[in-house]
Design a protein around this motif. Structure first.
Motif, short mmCIF file in Angstrom:
data_model
loop_
_atom_site.label_atom_id
_atom_site.label_comp_id
_atom_site.label_asym_id
_atom_site.label_seq_id
_atom_site.Cartn_x
_atom_site.Cartn_y
_atom_site.Cartn_z
N GLY A 83 0.81 -1.22 0.00
CA GLY A 83 0.00 0.00 0.00
C GLY A 83 0.84 1.27 0.00
O GLY A 83 2.03 1.23 0.30
N TYR A 84 0.18 2.33 -0.35
CA TYR A 84 0.84 3.64 -0.40
C TYR A 84 -0.24 4.70 -0.45
O TYR A 84 -1.40 4.42 -0.69
CB TYR A 84 1.77 3.75 -1.62
CG TYR A 84 1.12 3.42 -2.95
CD1 TYR A 84 0.57 4.41 -3.75
CD2 TYR A 84 1.06 2.10 -3.41
CE1 TYR A 84 -0.02 4.10 -4.97
CE2 TYR A 84 0.47 1.78 -4.61
CZ TYR A 84 -0.06 2.79 -5.39
OH TYR A 84 -0.64 2.48 -6.59
N ARG A 85 0.17 5.92 -0.19
CA ARG A 85 -0.78 7.03 -0.24
C ARG A 85 -0.43 7.93 -1.40
O ARG A 85 0.75 8.15 -1.70
CB ARG A 85 -0.69 7.80 1.08
CG ARG A 85 -1.92 8.60 1.40
CD ARG A 85 -1.90 9.04 2.86
NE ARG A 85 -2.40 8.01 3.75
CZ ARG A 85 -2.27 8.06 5.08
NH1 ARG A 85 -1.66 9.07 5.66
NH2 ARG A 85 -2.77 7.10 5.83
N ILE B 262 -1.14 11.77 -2.74
CA ILE B 262 -1.65 13.06 -2.25
C ILE B 262 -1.35 14.15 -3.28
O ILE B 262 -0.25 14.21 -3.84
CB ILE B 262 -0.97 13.45 -0.92
CG1 ILE B 262 -1.32 12.43 0.18
CG2 ILE B 262 -1.35 14.86 -0.47
CD1 ILE B 262 -0.56 12.63 1.49
N GLY C 187 5.13 5.87 0.73
CA GLY C 187 4.99 4.46 1.09
C GLY C 187 6.24 3.91 1.72
O GLY C 187 7.18 4.64 2.03
N MET D 245 1.43 3.65 7.76
CA MET D 245 1.17 5.04 8.16
C MET D 245 0.19 5.12 9.32
O MET D 245 -0.89 4.53 9.28
CB MET D 245 0.65 5.82 6.96
CG MET D 245 1.78 6.26 6.07
SD MET D 245 1.21 6.90 4.51
CE MET D 245 2.19 5.91 3.43
N LYS E 186 -3.99 9.44 9.78
CA LYS E 186 -4.97 9.29 8.72
C LYS E 186 -5.94 10.46 8.80
O LYS E 186 -6.61 10.64 9.82
CB LYS E 186 -5.72 7.95 8.91
CG LYS E 186 -6.27 7.37 7.63
CD LYS E 186 -6.64 5.91 7.86
CE LYS E 186 -7.38 5.34 6.67
NZ LYS E 186 -8.69 5.92 6.42
#
Ligand code: AMP
Ligand code: ZN
Length: 115
Positions: A82-84, A86, A106, A110, A113
C-alpha cells in the motif's frame, strides 16, 4: 508549455538536478528532496498545470497519465502493501510548488490518517 519561473518545469528540463525514477512522453517523476516516508516520489505532468484546480477537458489527459505512472512506479518500488497518493491543491492545503504533482508516500505503515 513551460513556466519560466517554475521549479518543476526547470527540473523537467534538466536545469535543476533531480533523482529521476520514471519518465515518459507526458510524465516526469523524481524523489522528493525532503522525504516524509521511506519512499516519497513526486509525479508531475510535463505540461505546466498549476494544480488540480486548473484541470479541464483540454489537459486532463496529463492527470490520467500521472496516475497511470503512479501505479507503475508503486509496483517498481515494491509498494504492494500500500501507499498514499496526495495532491495538495492551493494555499489552504499547503501547496508550495504550483506545478501539479502527486506525492507517492509508502514503505511504512502510516499511523496518521486524515480521511
Ligand atoms: P507541495 O508542498 O505539495 O507543493 O509539495 C512540494 C514538494 O516538493 C515538497 O514535498 C518538497 O519537499 C518538494 N521539493 C521542493 N524542491 C524540490 C527539489 N528541488 N527536488 C525534489 N523535491 C523538491
Ligand atoms: Zn511548471
Amino acid at each position: 508549455m513551460r513556466d519560466q519561473n517554475c521549479l518543476f518545469c526547470k527540473i523537467i528540463a534538466g536545469e535543476i538536478p533531480s533523482s529521476k525514477v520514471y519518465e515518459d512522453e507526458y510524465v516526469y517523476a523524481f524523489r522528493d528532496i525532503n522525504p516524509q516516508a521511506p519512499v516519497h516520489i513526486l509525479v508531475v505532468p510535463k505540461e505546466h498545470i498549476a494544480s488540480v484546480a486548473q484541470l479541464e477537458e483540454s489537459n486532463s489527459l496529463y492527470a490520467a497519465k500521472c496516475l497511470e505512472a503512479v501505479a507503475k512506479i508503486a509496483k517498481a518500488e515494491g509498494l504492494e502493501k500500500g501507499y498514499r497518493v496526495i495532491s495538495n491543491c492551493g494555499e489552504d492545503a499547503g501547496q508550495t510548488v504550483f506545478h501539479l504533482h502527486f506525492h507517492i508516500l509508502g514503505g511504512v505503515k502510516m499511523a496518521e490518517k486524515m480521511v
